[in-house]
Design an enzyme around this catalytic site. Structure first.
Site, PDB file in Angstrom:
ATOM      1  N   PRO A  12       9.479  59.115 -23.167  1.00  0.00           N
ATOM      2  CA  PRO A  12       8.038  58.848 -23.204  1.00  0.00           C
ATOM      3  C   PRO A  12       7.250  60.002 -22.582  1.00  0.00           C
ATOM      4  O   PRO A  12       7.837  60.840 -21.876  1.00  0.00           O
ATOM      5  CB  PRO A  12       7.879  57.589 -22.354  1.00  0.00           C
ATOM      6  CG  PRO A  12       9.239  57.050 -22.146  1.00  0.00           C
ATOM      7  CD  PRO A  12      10.212  58.136 -22.365  1.00  0.00           C
ATOM      8  N   PRO A  13       5.946  60.042 -22.828  1.00  0.00           N
ATOM      9  CA  PRO A  13       5.102  61.106 -22.281  1.00  0.00           C
ATOM     10  C   PRO A  13       5.139  61.141 -20.754  1.00  0.00           C
ATOM     11  O   PRO A  13       5.284  60.103 -20.110  1.00  0.00           O
ATOM     12  CB  PRO A  13       3.697  60.724 -22.752  1.00  0.00           C
ATOM     13  CG  PRO A  13       3.892  59.819 -23.911  1.00  0.00           C
ATOM     14  CD  PRO A  13       5.177  59.127 -23.688  1.00  0.00           C
TER      15      PRO A  13
ATOM     16  N   GLY B 122       8.523  64.474 -17.637  1.00  0.00           N
ATOM     17  CA  GLY B 122       9.029  65.724 -17.086  1.00  0.00           C
ATOM     18  C   GLY B 122       9.815  66.589 -18.041  1.00  0.00           C
ATOM     19  O   GLY B 122      10.489  67.522 -17.594  1.00  0.00           O
ATOM     20  N   LYS B 123       9.739  66.330 -19.332  1.00  0.00           N
ATOM     21  CA  LYS B 123      10.529  67.108 -20.289  1.00  0.00           C
ATOM     22  C   LYS B 123      10.095  68.565 -20.314  1.00  0.00           C
ATOM     23  O   LYS B 123      10.899  69.479 -20.182  1.00  0.00           O
ATOM     24  CB  LYS B 123      10.397  66.494 -21.687  1.00  0.00           C
ATOM     25  CG  LYS B 123      10.866  65.063 -21.748  1.00  0.00           C
ATOM     26  CD  LYS B 123      10.766  64.486 -23.143  1.00  0.00           C
ATOM     27  CE  LYS B 123       9.342  64.357 -23.642  1.00  0.00           C
ATOM     28  NZ  LYS B 123       8.519  63.429 -22.832  1.00  0.00           N
TER      29      LYS B 123
ATOM     30  N   SER C 103      15.199  41.857 -29.646  1.00  0.00           N
ATOM     31  CA  SER C 103      15.850  41.558 -28.369  1.00  0.00           C
ATOM     32  C   SER C 103      15.280  40.334 -27.650  1.00  0.00           C
ATOM     33  O   SER C 103      15.762  39.942 -26.600  1.00  0.00           O
ATOM     34  CB  SER C 103      15.803  42.779 -27.446  1.00  0.00           C
ATOM     35  OG  SER C 103      14.488  43.034 -27.058  1.00  0.00           O
TER      36      SER C 103
ATOM     37  N   LYS D 169      13.856  47.375 -18.917  1.00  0.00           N
ATOM     38  CA  LYS D 169      13.733  45.911 -18.871  1.00  0.00           C
ATOM     39  C   LYS D 169      14.109  45.372 -17.496  1.00  0.00           C
ATOM     40  O   LYS D 169      13.433  44.497 -16.944  1.00  0.00           O
ATOM     41  CB  LYS D 169      14.627  45.281 -19.943  1.00  0.00           C
ATOM     42  CG  LYS D 169      14.082  45.517 -21.353  1.00  0.00           C
ATOM     43  CD  LYS D 169      15.038  45.009 -22.396  1.00  0.00           C
ATOM     44  CE  LYS D 169      14.450  45.208 -23.784  1.00  0.00           C
ATOM     45  NZ  LYS D 169      15.413  44.891 -24.828  1.00  0.00           N
TER      46      LYS D 169
HETATM   47  N1  LIG Z   1      11.132  64.091 -11.997  1.00  0.00           N
HETATM   48  C1  LIG Z   1       9.978  64.697 -11.742  1.00  0.00           C
HETATM   49  N2  LIG Z   1       9.790  65.317 -10.594  1.00  0.00           N
HETATM   50  C2  LIG Z   1       8.638  65.941 -10.322  1.00  0.00           C
HETATM   51  N3  LIG Z   1       7.585  65.985 -11.121  1.00  0.00           N
HETATM   52  C3  LIG Z   1       7.698  65.399 -12.320  1.00  0.00           C
HETATM   53  C4  LIG Z   1       8.897  64.723 -12.671  1.00  0.00           C
HETATM   54  N4  LIG Z   1       8.736  64.227 -13.917  1.00  0.00           N
HETATM   55  C5  LIG Z   1       7.497  64.565 -14.311  1.00  0.00           C
HETATM   56  N5  LIG Z   1       6.861  65.277 -13.373  1.00  0.00           N
HETATM   57  C6  LIG Z   1       5.507  65.825 -13.458  1.00  0.00           C
HETATM   58  O1  LIG Z   1       4.779  65.067 -14.412  1.00  0.00           O
HETATM   59  C7  LIG Z   1       3.895  65.884 -15.140  1.00  0.00           C
HETATM   60  C8  LIG Z   1       4.083  65.650 -16.624  1.00  0.00           C
HETATM   61  O2  LIG Z   1       5.345  66.120 -17.060  1.00  0.00           O
HETATM   62  P1  LIG Z   1       5.588  66.889 -18.416  1.00  0.00           P
HETATM   63  O3  LIG Z   1       4.388  67.622 -18.843  1.00  0.00           O
HETATM   64  O4  LIG Z   1       6.848  67.647 -18.292  1.00  0.00           O
HETATM   65  O5  LIG Z   1       5.816  65.656 -19.376  1.00  0.00           O
HETATM   66  P2  LIG Z   1       6.532  65.614 -20.814  1.00  0.00           P
HETATM   67  O6  LIG Z   1       7.769  64.802 -20.661  1.00  0.00           O
HETATM   68  O7  LIG Z   1       6.671  66.962 -21.342  1.00  0.00           O
HETATM   69  O8  LIG Z   1       5.506  64.743 -21.619  1.00  0.00           O
HETATM   70  P3  LIG Z   1       5.081  64.857 -23.166  1.00  0.00           P
HETATM   71  O9  LIG Z   1       6.106  64.112 -23.957  1.00  0.00           O
HETATM   72  O10 LIG Z   1       3.756  64.152 -23.192  1.00  0.00           O
HETATM   73  O11 LIG Z   1       5.006  66.299 -23.482  1.00  0.00           O
HETATM   74  C9  LIG Z   1       4.179  67.298 -14.720  1.00  0.00           C
HETATM   75  O12 LIG Z   1       3.185  67.701 -13.833  1.00  0.00           O
HETATM   76  C10 LIG Z   1       5.511  67.219 -14.024  1.00  0.00           C
HETATM   77  O13 LIG Z   1       5.634  68.175 -13.031  1.00  0.00           O
END
Ligand SMILES: Nc1ncnc2c1ncn2[C@@H]1O[C@H](COP(=O)(O)OP(=O)(O)OP(=O)(O)O)[C@@H](O)[C@H]1O
Ligand SMILES: [Mg+2]
Length: 779
Positions: free
Chosen positions: A362-363, A366-367, A684, A727
């Site tokens: 999901p968005p 942290g990807k 489910s 869940k």
């Molecule tokens: N495990 C984590 N530790 C520290 N910061 C995190 C972590 N996961 C996410 N973040 C922070 O959350 C924010 C959003 O993360 P990011 O932009 O990488 O999302 P994404 O998974 O790429 O979302 P999208 O699918 O919308 O592109 C960033 O500022 C990131 O540093």
């Protein structure tokens, strides 16, 4: 028939007639004529047998076969003084004009025209006016011939004109040398007063002058245009040779630098050969060719690409990379491990043909940001290209150079920006690549990503292959379903399932707060968030699987505090607590479904997966007198509707065993799932549906603190489901105590669910509905 006299020549007033096309015969002028038409030949023959006199009249059109109406009414009697017969029956003749005559009547038409004529009396002209006009006219005509550069014959004519005193003769001699249209010639012939005729001639001559002037201007203009272009070419070439002479051959210098750059770019052999060939072409191009700038841009691209430039230390310490990864991100164990494995293998073999990583989740989970962190850990450049909405293959692979404004595709552009051939290359939103008539971008993507083929990736613009095998490609997607299958097959999926509240709290404290403080120029000590406040923000002001909104909300608070500090409204230490939270963020935005407060009949608690995390769902069933109808409400999707049907059928088939009254199908059953406005779907909720219905029909209450998830078959088997972690987190959040799960999902609990949550919950793994009912229903 009678006779009249002109210059002592007797002329009969009935003569054969010859029509003239495009020419007028004037008195005292001799001209050659070609007599072709049979009727005209007959006229000629008749005249030849007589006194050789014929009346010549111009015709108004140019047709061969004419009527008397087509003839002008004034003509000239001419004497045929020479006849050459030609084999085809026609004849070449020389005629001398004798006298102007008026055609009174056409006497016969066949076998030749015969006309009744009368002489036109000349108007006598003597005097100064005529004299002056004649002189002026001759003078004008002379000028005209000079400008025109007329042949010698005309020079003789002018000599003759100076001798001639008769104005009429002057008129006729000039007129035949003016190239006038037929109608103007005829006009002069019909003008009886020579003074008038002279004036007309004068007019024609001045008109001729104007035409000549206009012609000259046209020529001048064209010449000017041509001259400008030639001048430019000429000047450029001259500049080249002057520069050469002075030894400051700019172009040559440029070519030389380009050549040096090509040689030092570290290109593969074939590429270098190609570049040098194009350079040669560039050198030989004339300096005004428009192709030059295209070619130069192309060569610049070739030269600037990092053909052999790499970054990142070969002696990279695994420990160090791990440290960096942990510095930037909390959790994300799987992704980090996978990257470290990649690194380890690469250290061993130098180069690996690994599969392409794909981070799915999901968005805000942290990807993208861990991608950056990976690049940092490996000491490589990071490049990110979003593929969202991509439809055109050319965006990946570039346009051919023949297109105006052509450029390489996004892959090569990315490499160019990176400046090294081994960056971490993130292709974001690979699930949003489209396919349409302009070709399938996923095929081009595959060629770039697939380690079997990407050592020679071909970009349409570059025309030479580029080796992408050192690039660490990472793709990201929110869901797997929409990734083109051929591509999906090559991807190694690493899931980013979303964070638990606890994990979010850690991320907020350890990563988001320090980062946001830094960005806002605040000291840690100025502002304090209690754990409770952070938990409230997570729970009541955000609803998401990731932490992006959380970051936004915290940032909003920090912004407001910063403003107060800058405006000097606040001093010392500020702390945000649960009571003051709403002054920063407004009222609570989300409230989570809580566990039921008492055991009830017909109300089961299901667990659902949504893109923003897990949720608990109350499933309510009630019955009323009716005719056995099943009513479904609460915005249920197709699959969910079917699983209610299946649950009901199961209940009916098991009626005896379950102790359900036999006539239950006489009653209507209504199943509702709040919140009614949110669409819900998926299989489910099967066991929860069945439990609610059976509880209703058997009138046995369901224990209030049990949540359940699992797909049920018609015969009551319980099947495996997905999204276990989310869940279970939702169940925990809602305050449930027991979670019923399919037996096949046992592995996921150990794998995905954090320990502190496992500690708080009791898990029951079931194989069929009997077990579910045994656990959920009260006696
Ligand atoms: N495990 C984590 N530790 C520290 N910061 C995190 C972590 N996961 C996410 N973040 C922070 O959350 C924010 C959003 O993360 P990011 O932009 O990488 O999302 P994404 O998974 O790429 O979302 P999208 O699918 O919308 O592109 C960033 O500022 C990131 O540093
Ligand atoms: Mg992203």
């Amino acid at each position: 028939m009678s006779v009249f006299n002109v210059d002592n020549l007797e002329i009969k007033d009935e003569l054969s007639l010859i029509p003239l096309k495009n020419v007028v015969l004037f008195p005292r002028v001799a001209i050659p004529l070609l007599v072709q038409r049979p009727k005209s030949v007959n006229s000629l023959n008749f005249a030849a047998s007589q006194d050789k006199l014929v009346v010549f009249v111009a015709q108004k059109n140019i047709y061969d076969d004419i009527d008397q109406k087509d003839l002008f009414r004034v003509g000239t009697v001419g004497r045929v003084f020479e006849i050459h017969r030609l084999p085809d029956g026609s004849a070449k003749i020389n005629v001398e004009g004798i006298a102007r005559v008026r055609i009174k009547d056409i006497l016969q038409v066949e076998p030749f025209f015969k006309a009744k004529i009368e002489p036109i009396k000349a108007v006598p002209t003597r005097g100064v006016e005529a004299e002056a006009l004649v002189r002026a006219t001759v003078e004008q005509f002379k000028k005209l011939t000079e400008i025109r550069g007329m042949p010698a014959v005309v020079q003789d004519l002018i000599m003759a004109l100076n001798q001639v005193k008769d104005p009429e003769q002057v008129v006729h001699l000039i007129v035949i040398n003016l190239n006038l249209e037929l109608k103007d010639q005829q006009d002069i012939l019909e003008t009886i007063d020579p003074i008038d005729a002279l004036k007309k001639i004068n007019f024609f001559i001045s008109r001729e002058f104007e035409i000549i002037e206009a012609e000259k201007n046209v020529v001048k203009e064209t010449r000017k245009q041509l001259g400008k272009m030639q001048k430019e070419v000429f000047l450029r070439e001259q500049m080249k040779s002057i520069e050469k002479e002075l030894g400051i051959d700019g172009e040559k210098g440029e070519i030389d630098t380009l050549k040096a750059k090509i040689k030092s770019a570290g290109m593969p052999k074939e590429t270098e050969a190609k570049a040098l060939k194009e350079l040669d072409r560039l050198e030989r191009m004339p300096s005004f060719s428009p192709e030059i700038s295209y070619l130069r841009t192309y060569l610049d691209w070739l030269v600037e690409l990092p053909w052999s430039k790499k970054s990142g230390d070969k002696k990279l310490e695994l420990k160090n990379s791990e440290k960096i990864l942990n510095e930037d991100h909390y959790g994300l164990r799987k992704a980090k491990e996978r990257v470290l494995e990649y690194l380890a293998v690469q250290k061993q073999v130098g180069k690996i043909k690994g599969p392409i990583l794909c981070f799915v989740g999901p968005p805000g989970t942290g990807k993208t940001s861990i991608g950056k962190s990976i690049a940092r850990a490996l000491g490589r450049k990071f490049i990110r290209v979003s593929l969202g909405g991509l439809r055109d293959e050319a965006e990946i692979r570039g346009h051919r150079r023949t297109y105006v404004g052509a450029l390489p595709g996004r892959i090569v552009q990315g490499i160019h920006t990176a400046g090294t051939r081994n960056p971490v290359f993130m292709l974001d939103e690979i699930d949003k690549v489209g396919i349409d008539f302009r070709g399938d971008p996923s095929a081009a993507l595959l060629e770039a990503l697939d380690p079997e083929q990407n050592f020679s990736f071909s970009d349409h613009y570059l025309e030479v292959p580029f080796d992408l095998s050192d690039v660490l490609f990472i793709t990201t997607a929110n869901i797997l379903d929409t990734i083109p299958p051929a591509l999906c097959d090559r991807l190694e999926i690493i899931e980013f399932p979303g964070y638990t509240e606890d994990e979010k709290l850690h991320i907020a404290k350890q990563f988001l707060l320090p980062k946001l403080f830094r960005e806002h120029g605040l000291k840690d000590k100025t502002l304090a968030f209690t754990d409770q406040v952070l938990a409230d923000i997570i729970r009541k002001h955000t609803r998401e699987a990731g932490v992006r909104d959380l970051e936004r909300q915290i940032a909003a608070i920090i912004r407001k505090v910063t403003r107060r500090i800058v405006e000097k409204k606040a001093k010392g230490k500020i702390s945000v607590n649960s009571k003051t939270l709403h002054t920063y963020l407004g009222p609570i935005k989300y409230s989570h479904q809580e566990a039921e407060t008492k055991d009830e009949v017909g109300v089961a608690t299901g667990l659902a997966w949504t893109p923003v995390g897990g949720e608990v769902l109350s499933i309510e069933a009630s019955k009323m007198p009716g005719r056995g109808k099943l009513l479904l409400t609460g915005h249920l999707g197709e699959v969910m509707r079917e699983s209610v049907q299946a649950a009901l059928s199961f209940a009916r088939s098991q009626a005896a065993k379950l102790g359900i009254k036999e006539d239950f199908y006489k009653e209507d059953i209504h199943v509702h799932v709040p919140s009614g406005a949110i669409p819900k779907d998926g299989p489910s909720a099967g066991i929860a549906m069945a439990t609610a219905i059976i509880s209703l029909l058997t009138n046995r209450p369901i224990k209030k603190d049990i949540g359940m998830t699992g797909e049920a078959t018609l015969r009551g088997k319980v099947l495996e489901i997905g999204g276990v972690k989310e869940k279970v987190l939702a169940a925990h959040r809602a305050g449930l105590k027991i979670v019923i799960l399919p037996a096949d999902n046992k592995k996921d609990i150990a794998e995905d669910v954090p320990r502190e949550i496992r500690r708080d919950l009791k898990f029951k793994f079931v194989k069929d509905m009997d077990e579910v009912l045994k656990i959920a229903l009260k006696r």
